[in-house]
Write a protein that holds these residues in place. Structure first.
Motif, short mmCIF file in Angstrom:
data_model
loop_
_atom_site.label_atom_id
_atom_site.label_comp_id
_atom_site.label_asym_id
_atom_site.label_seq_id
_atom_site.Cartn_x
_atom_site.Cartn_y
_atom_site.Cartn_z
N SER A 166 3.69 1.47 4.81
CA SER A 166 2.87 0.61 5.66
C SER A 166 1.38 0.86 5.43
O SER A 166 0.55 0.00 5.70
N ALA A 167 1.04 2.05 4.92
CA ALA A 167 -0.37 2.33 4.60
C ALA A 167 -0.84 1.46 3.44
O ALA A 167 -1.97 0.98 3.42
N THR A 168 0.04 1.27 2.46
CA THR A 168 -0.30 0.41 1.33
C THR A 168 -0.51 -1.03 1.78
O THR A 168 -1.42 -1.73 1.31
N TRP A 169 0.31 -1.44 2.73
CA TRP A 169 0.23 -2.82 3.23
C TRP A 169 -0.82 -2.98 4.33
O TRP A 169 -1.10 -4.09 4.77
N LYS A 170 -1.37 -1.84 4.77
CA LYS A 170 -2.42 -1.85 5.81
C LYS A 170 -1.98 -2.60 7.07
O LYS A 170 -2.67 -3.48 7.59
#
Length: 202
Positions: A52-56
């Motif tokens: 989810s960090a990659t997808w912000k």
């Protein structure tokens, strides 16, 4: 109209605590819908082994988590129209104004016939205007009716929604019931319907 970022973060935290429990104490605000979208996207990332960090999204976004800078988007409909969510439960539309009929019944159901022809053109057994009217006002759906109604409601433009009431003997309650029975999850429709939702008396 202002937008309360703190309200998004408060609602997102509630969704995390309750595993996404839909709140039924009030009609969802724009902030509630943004929070639910971030919670939903976080869950999708988890289920699909995505970061989810990659997808912000969620705790890694500016809106729900306070990370980074706000994302500026232009030229697309607001999230409360794009995100798919249910309208309020049917009892929220079951009150005198929600049941009001604004127009007499058109015996030929010409407007509904026009909508069926325009939005269900590819169906080999395309319903007539009378068929569509019966789907709105009768509880029992025949085989394939749920899918047809769902596709019709999902394809309508927002400016069409009020015309459903002005061109034939349909109430807000009828339209909300059709959305629930057919499981038509369309943000634009839910947002419009929810403008008429009233919390049932305890």
């Amino acid at each position: 109209m202002g937008f309360d970022v703190d309200a998004v973060r408060t609602e997102f935290a509630r969704l995390e605590r309750t595993a996404g429990e839909v709140r039924l104490d009030r009609v969802p605000t724009r902030e509630d819908i943004h929070a639910r979208w971030h919670w939903h996207m976080t869950e999708l990332c988890r289920k699909n082994n995505r970061d989810s960090a990659t997808w912000k999204v969620g705790r890694h976004s500016f809106l729900a988590g306070g990370i980074g800078k706000p994302k500026i988007t232009t030229g697309e409909p607001p999230l409360e129209w794009r995100f798919r969510y249910d309208p309020m439960p049917l009892p929220w539309f079951d009150y005198p104004t929600g049941r009001d009929i604004l127009a007499p019944m058109d015996p030929e159901h010409l407007y509904l016939h026009h909508l069926a022809a325009k939005h269900l053109a590819g169906w080999s057994d395309r319903p007539t205007g009378e068929d569509i009217y019966n789907m709105f006002v009768h509880e029992e759906y025949g085989p394939g009716d749920e899918l047809m109604m769902s596709e019709l409601l999902a394809d309508l433009h927002p400016e069409t929604y009020p015309q459903l009431r002005r061109r034939d003997a349909l109430s807000i309650w009828h339209i909300a019931r059709a959305a629930h029975v057919s499981k038509a999850r369309r943000g634009r429709l839910s947002w419009w319907l929810n403008m008429f939702a009233v919390r049932p008396q305890a």
